[in-house]
Design a protein around this motif. Structure first.
Motif, PDB file in Angstrom:
ATOM      1  N   TYR A 103       8.950 -11.922  -4.928  1.00 52.12           N
ATOM      2  CA  TYR A 103       8.688 -12.354  -3.562  1.00 52.12           C
ATOM      3  C   TYR A 103       7.207 -12.406  -3.207  1.00 52.12           C
ATOM      4  O   TYR A 103       6.688 -13.454  -2.919  1.00 52.12           O
ATOM      5  N   GLY A 104       6.529 -11.292  -3.201  1.00 53.94           N
ATOM      6  CA  GLY A 104       5.125 -11.284  -2.832  1.00 53.94           C
ATOM      7  C   GLY A 104       4.883 -11.750  -1.410  1.00 53.94           C
ATOM      8  O   GLY A 104       3.927 -12.464  -1.135  1.00 53.94           O
ATOM      9  N   LEU A 105       5.754 -11.349  -0.498  1.00 49.01           N
ATOM     10  CA  LEU A 105       5.614 -11.797   0.887  1.00 49.01           C
ATOM     11  C   LEU A 105       4.431 -11.132   1.571  1.00 49.01           C
ATOM     12  O   LEU A 105       3.551 -11.807   2.099  1.00 49.01           O
ATOM     13  N   THR A 106       4.425  -9.804   1.590  1.00 51.07           N
ATOM     14  CA  THR A 106       3.408  -9.043   2.306  1.00 51.07           C
ATOM     15  C   THR A 106       3.070  -7.802   1.504  1.00 51.07           C
ATOM     16  O   THR A 106       3.945  -7.214   0.873  1.00 51.07           O
ATOM     17  N   ALA A 107       1.808  -7.396   1.537  1.00 50.87           N
ATOM     18  CA  ALA A 107       1.389  -6.165   0.860  1.00 50.87           C
ATOM     19  C   ALA A 107       0.300  -5.504   1.685  1.00 50.87           C
ATOM     20  O   ALA A 107      -0.418  -6.164   2.433  1.00 50.87           O
ATOM     21  N   GLY A 108       0.192  -4.200   1.543  1.00 50.37           N
ATOM     22  CA  GLY A 108      -0.837  -3.477   2.267  1.00 50.37           C
ATOM     23  C   GLY A 108      -1.296  -2.269   1.496  1.00 50.37           C
ATOM     24  O   GLY A 108      -0.627  -1.805   0.568  1.00 50.37           O
ATOM     25  N   ILE A 109      -2.456  -1.760   1.894  1.00 45.88           N
ATOM     26  CA  ILE A 109      -3.015  -0.562   1.282  1.00 45.88           C
ATOM     27  C   ILE A 109      -3.606   0.312   2.378  1.00 45.88           C
ATOM     28  O   ILE A 109      -4.120  -0.194   3.383  1.00 45.88           O
ATOM     29  N   PHE A 110      -3.498   1.607   2.172  1.00 42.19           N
ATOM     30  CA  PHE A 110      -4.191   2.581   3.005  1.00 42.19           C
ATOM     31  C   PHE A 110      -5.127   3.338   2.094  1.00 42.19           C
ATOM     32  O   PHE A 110      -4.688   4.003   1.155  1.00 42.19           O
ATOM     33  N   SER A 111      -6.434   3.219   2.345  1.00 43.04           N
ATOM     34  CA  SER A 111      -7.433   3.898   1.524  1.00 43.04           C
ATOM     35  C   SER A 111      -8.744   3.981   2.288  1.00 43.04           C
ATOM     36  O   SER A 111      -9.087   3.086   3.057  1.00 43.04           O
ATOM     37  N   ARG A 112      -9.477   5.049   2.037  1.00 40.33           N
ATOM     38  CA  ARG A 112     -10.824   5.201   2.595  1.00 40.33           C
ATOM     39  C   ARG A 112     -11.890   4.803   1.578  1.00 40.33           C
ATOM     40  O   ARG A 112     -13.071   4.830   1.871  1.00 40.33           O
TER      41      ARG A 112
END
Length: 171
Positions: A140-149
Motif C-alpha cells: 500500500y504505502g498510503l501514509t507513513a510517519g516518524i517520531f524522532s528528535r
C-alpha cells in the motif's frame, strides 16, 4: 509519539486511508511507548458519535465489525498480546473498542493488511533501518510517519520511506 499514534490509529475509528495500523518501535523504548499508548487508548470514550463525550463511534457496517473480530481472534491465536481493547459490542450498533496488540511476528499478516478498523499492531525492531525496510515492504504505502528528535534519523526516513503522504513528529 503515543499521542500522535493514538490519534492516527483511532481517529474516525481507523476508517481512513491515513489511519495508523502498524507501528515499528525500537526495542529499547518499546515497553515505555506501549504503556503510554495503552494509557491514552484507555481514555477513549466509545459510543454514540453525536454525543460530545464520545471520541469514537461505530464502524461502518457488520462486515467491518467482522474484520475487527477476526483480527482479534487471529492475534490471540498467533501469540499476540491484546494490550487494550479487543472487544466489540453489536447490541446497539457496530462498536469495537480501540485495540493495541503486541507480540506478533513482524511478518504476520496483521502487519501487512489494511483493515480500516480501530486495530493497531506494534512491533519491536532493532534499528531505524529495520523499521524502514519493514514499512516499505507493504503493497500500500498510503501514509507513513516518524517520531524522532534526531535530524539525521528524520532525513534518513524522508529519503527512504515509500509512501504517498509522510509525517514527521505530527501530533
Amino acid at each position: 509519539a503515543a499521542e500522535g499514534v493514538m490519534r492516527s490509529a483511532f481517529g474516525f475509528d481507523g476508517q481512513k486511508c491515513s489511519a495508523n495500523s502498524r507501528v515499528y518501535v525500537e526495542k529499547a523504548v518499546a515497553r515505555e511507548f506501549v504503556d503510554n499508548l495503552v494509557e491514552k487508548t484507555r481514555d477513549i470514550a466509545v459510543g454514540d458519535p453525536t454525543k460530545r463525550e464520545n471520541w469514537m463511534g461505530p464502524v461502518i457496517n457488520e462486515r467491518a465489525l467482522g474484520k475487527f473480530r477476526t483480527a482479534v481472534e487471529e492475534a490471540n491465536a498467533d501469540g499476540g498480546t491484546i494490550e487494550v481493547g479487543g472487544e466489540a459490542d453489536d447490541s446497539t450498533g457496530w462498536f469495537p473498542t480501540p485495540t493495541v496488540v503486541t507480540g506478533l511476528p513482524l511478518d504476520h499478516r496483521l502487519f501487512r493488511d489494511e483493515l480500516f478498523v480501530p486495530f493497531l499492531v506494534v512491533g519491536e525492531v532493532d534499528s531505524l533501518d529495520e523499521a524502514l525496510e519493514r514499512a516499505n515492504d507493504s503493497p500500500y504505502g498510503l501514509t507513513a510517519g516518524i517520531f524522532s528528535r534526531d535530524d539525521a534519523e528524520v532525513r534518513r526516513f524522508l529519503d527512504t520511506i515509500q509512501a504517498g503522504v509522510v509525517y514527521v513528529n505530527r501530533r
